[in-house]
Design an enzyme around this catalytic site. Structure first.
Site, PDB file in Angstrom:
ATOM      1  N   SER A 101       2.341  -0.199 -15.262  1.00  0.00           N
ATOM      2  CA  SER A 101       0.949   0.206 -15.092  1.00  0.00           C
ATOM      3  C   SER A 101       0.867   1.600 -14.488  1.00  0.00           C
ATOM      4  O   SER A 101       1.836   2.120 -13.936  1.00  0.00           O
ATOM      5  CB  SER A 101       0.210  -0.782 -14.177  1.00  0.00           C
ATOM      6  OG  SER A 101       0.062  -2.047 -14.773  1.00  0.00           O
ATOM      7  N   THR A 125      -3.962   0.872 -17.488  1.00  0.00           N
ATOM      8  CA  THR A 125      -4.150   2.244 -17.013  1.00  0.00           C
ATOM      9  C   THR A 125      -5.569   2.499 -16.506  1.00  0.00           C
ATOM     10  O   THR A 125      -5.955   3.644 -16.308  1.00  0.00           O
ATOM     11  CB  THR A 125      -3.834   3.236 -18.146  1.00  0.00           C
ATOM     12  OG1 THR A 125      -4.642   2.927 -19.292  1.00  0.00           O
ATOM     13  CG2 THR A 125      -2.371   3.167 -18.549  1.00  0.00           C
ATOM     14  N   LYS A 155      -6.927   1.485 -13.475  1.00  0.00           N
ATOM     15  CA  LYS A 155      -6.665   0.839 -12.182  1.00  0.00           C
ATOM     16  C   LYS A 155      -6.809   1.823 -11.032  1.00  0.00           C
ATOM     17  O   LYS A 155      -6.540   3.020 -11.183  1.00  0.00           O
ATOM     18  CB  LYS A 155      -5.242   0.264 -12.165  1.00  0.00           C
ATOM     19  CG  LYS A 155      -4.983  -0.822 -13.222  1.00  0.00           C
ATOM     20  CD  LYS A 155      -3.515  -1.235 -13.238  1.00  0.00           C
ATOM     21  CE  LYS A 155      -3.229  -2.296 -14.298  1.00  0.00           C
ATOM     22  NZ  LYS A 155      -3.667  -3.617 -13.884  1.00  0.00           N
ATOM     23  N   CYS A 179      -2.682  -6.356  -8.456  1.00  0.00           N
ATOM     24  CA  CYS A 179      -1.865  -5.841  -9.548  1.00  0.00           C
ATOM     25  C   CYS A 179      -0.416  -5.844  -9.075  1.00  0.00           C
ATOM     26  O   CYS A 179      -0.050  -5.074  -8.183  1.00  0.00           O
ATOM     27  CB  CYS A 179      -2.281  -4.424  -9.953  1.00  0.00           C
ATOM     28  SG  CYS A 179      -1.177  -3.713 -11.208  1.00  0.00           S
ATOM     29  N   ASN A 194       2.282  -4.951 -10.749  1.00  0.00           N
ATOM     30  CA  ASN A 194       3.020  -3.751 -11.130  1.00  0.00           C
ATOM     31  C   ASN A 194       2.766  -2.604 -10.158  1.00  0.00           C
ATOM     32  O   ASN A 194       3.705  -1.971  -9.674  1.00  0.00           O
ATOM     33  CB  ASN A 194       2.655  -3.343 -12.561  1.00  0.00           C
ATOM     34  CG  ASN A 194       3.444  -4.105 -13.602  1.00  0.00           C
ATOM     35  OD1 ASN A 194       4.656  -3.994 -13.666  1.00  0.00           O
ATOM     36  ND2 ASN A 194       2.756  -4.903 -14.401  1.00  0.00           N
ATOM     37  N   LYS A 219      -5.978 -15.127 -15.718  1.00  0.00           N
ATOM     38  CA  LYS A 219      -5.312 -14.662 -16.927  1.00  0.00           C
ATOM     39  C   LYS A 219      -5.098 -15.845 -17.867  1.00  0.00           C
ATOM     40  O   LYS A 219      -5.047 -16.998 -17.443  1.00  0.00           O
ATOM     41  CB  LYS A 219      -3.954 -14.035 -16.596  1.00  0.00           C
ATOM     42  CG  LYS A 219      -4.017 -12.887 -15.595  1.00  0.00           C
ATOM     43  CD  LYS A 219      -4.883 -11.746 -16.076  1.00  0.00           C
ATOM     44  CE  LYS A 219      -4.801 -10.554 -15.135  1.00  0.00           C
ATOM     45  NZ  LYS A 219      -5.775  -9.497 -15.482  1.00  0.00           N
ATOM     46  N   MET A 250       1.882  -8.391 -16.865  1.00  0.00           N
ATOM     47  CA  MET A 250       1.353  -8.081 -15.552  1.00  0.00           C
ATOM     48  C   MET A 250       2.313  -8.631 -14.499  1.00  0.00           C
ATOM     49  O   MET A 250       2.848  -9.728 -14.651  1.00  0.00           O
ATOM     50  CB  MET A 250      -0.022  -8.721 -15.375  1.00  0.00           C
ATOM     51  CG  MET A 250      -1.032  -8.339 -16.453  1.00  0.00           C
ATOM     52  SD  MET A 250      -0.830  -9.258 -18.004  1.00  0.00           S
ATOM     53  CE  MET A 250      -1.614 -10.800 -17.562  1.00  0.00           C
ATOM     54  N   GLY A 251       2.528  -7.861 -13.430  1.00  0.00           N
ATOM     55  CA  GLY A 251       3.459  -8.309 -12.393  1.00  0.00           C
ATOM     56  C   GLY A 251       3.031  -9.601 -11.733  1.00  0.00           C
ATOM     57  O   GLY A 251       3.858 -10.483 -11.458  1.00  0.00           O
TER      58      GLY A 251
END
Length: 400
Positions: free
Chosen positions: A24, A73, A75, A109, A111, A279, A319-320
């Protein structure tokens, strides 16, 4: 000269750093550098971040901002000295919607978490006495959105953050220095890690049917479904999903009804204002496929295949925080993820995603309060891409 003066007078400058973290990118701010009205939660802060990123944009390109027109992107991150004992910094994450005037503060987030450690060091927010000349410094982060601790192990070389290196991360073109990220006690802060009390649920979705699901709140609330139940194989890439409007509507329906069943919303319409969570991910047992870069991923390379949607689109990698959910679910026997990964007890899982593979470790224990995960561990990388100021029109914040 006259034109420059007009530009300066019509816009405000805000110190900012543009960073990649994992797969990200985002715009990072120190809390104290924000305009005073935006130092507190509320409309002024949201308006500032929306304008910085370039949202809302009906063209869905974010041309007039720093966003890259994808959930990965679009974020923002705000970091400050921690108010929590035994922590270095507080980290607040804002997921900025692309086509609507909305900043979602409901989750983390994973990442960009990897970039918070280096940013905190670059910004002087970590006690210099804790930073070795050479070695690893563990930056103790309080994740404000989910009220959890994250430990970020940042390599230091000659007193500086080591950003370049040989660690390769699928979904990122160039190698960099490895950063280990530990998500401590990533299960739900209150209630069960499995909010319905079940490891597998039947989820009724009008127009779709009744689906077997595993709903988990670890890392980030996530709804797992079997790929074959929705007529997929689990090897799909972004274009297979994101160019299919009917499929995207189906996934959004699953997400909304799942959020309701998980207790994340009280009525279905609230899903519109909670885009970041939960998610939706679909899973399958190992198969060979070619990643988005053309690299072959062999069935023997992975334990399970996972594709996940973020902000209404299939993610280009993973996603992390969803990776934490995958590991947690895989390590609990008889969940859908565990079954797809071969079943039995596990303390790590390697999963295939559209860009390649990722290994995540987790230790799940069954207690009298239900299943809990003590820690989830993964390796990421991070790098400063640009630093300086972002500019936004003076009227972005109404009360400055």
């Amino acid at each position: 000269m006259r034109e420059e003066n007009v530009t300066v007078q019509s816009q405000i400058k805000v110190p900012a750093t543009y960073m990649r973290g994992g797969t990200s990118k985002g715009v990072f701010f120190s809390l104290e550098d924000l305009p005073e009205p935006a130092q507190q939660p509320g409309k002024d802060r949201d308006n500032l971040l929306l304008r910085v990123i370039g949202s809302p944009d009906p063209y869905a390109k974010q041309i007039d901002g720093m966003g890259g027109a994808t959930s990965s992107t679009s974020k923002t991150v705000i970091v400050s000295r921690s108010t929590q004992p035994d922590h270095d910094v507080d980290y607040l994450f804002g997921q900025v919607a692309i086509d609507r005037p909305f900043v979602d503060w409901s989750g983390n987030c994973g990442n960009l978490s990897a970039a918070v450690g280096p940013f905190a060091i670059h910004s002087g927010l970590v006690d210099p006495d804790r930073i070795p000349n050479n070695g690893i410094v563990t930056v103790r982060v309080w994740q404000v959105n989910i009220e959890k601790t994250i430990l970020i192990h940042v390599p230091i070389s000659n007193g500086y953050v080591q950003e370049t290196g040989t660690f390769e991360l699928d979904g990122v073109t160039f190698p960099a220095a490895e950063i280990q990220v530990d998500f401590m006690d990533p299960s739900a802060g209150s209630g069960s890690m499995f909010p319905t009390g079940n490891l597998v649920d039947d989820l009724e979705v009008p127009g779709v049917g009744t689906l077997k699901t595993t709903m988990i709140n670890a890392g980030i609330p996530t709804i797992f479904i079997n790929a074959e139940d929705i007529n997929y194989r689990g090897v799909e890439l972004q274009d297979d999903i994101n160019n299919d409007e009917q499929a995207l509507r189906m996934f959004e329906s699953i997400r909304a009804y799942g959020a309701l069943k998980m207790g994340l919303i009280d009525k279905l319409s609230e899903a519109e204002t909670r885009q970041h969570t939960p998610k939706v991910a679909f899973i399958s047992s190992p198969q060979s496929y070619y990643s988005s870069s053309g690299k072959e991923v062999k069935s023997s390379d992975v334990d399970v295949l996972v594709r996940a949607l973020s902000m209404g689109k299939l993610h280009h990698a993973m996603m992390g925080t969803a990776a934490v959910a995958i590991a947690a679910a895989a390590c609990v026997p008889t969940t859908l993820v565990n079954i797809a990964a071969g079943g039995g007890e596990k303390n790590a899982v390697t999963f295939g995603h559209p860009s390649g593979t990722l290994k995540v470790g987790a230790k799940a224990n069954q207690t009298k309060y239900g299943w809990v995960v003590e820690k989830a561990v993964m390796s990421r990388s991070a790098r400063v891409l640009m630093e300086g100021w972002v500019r936004v029109p003076l009227d972005t914040i109404k009360h400055n």
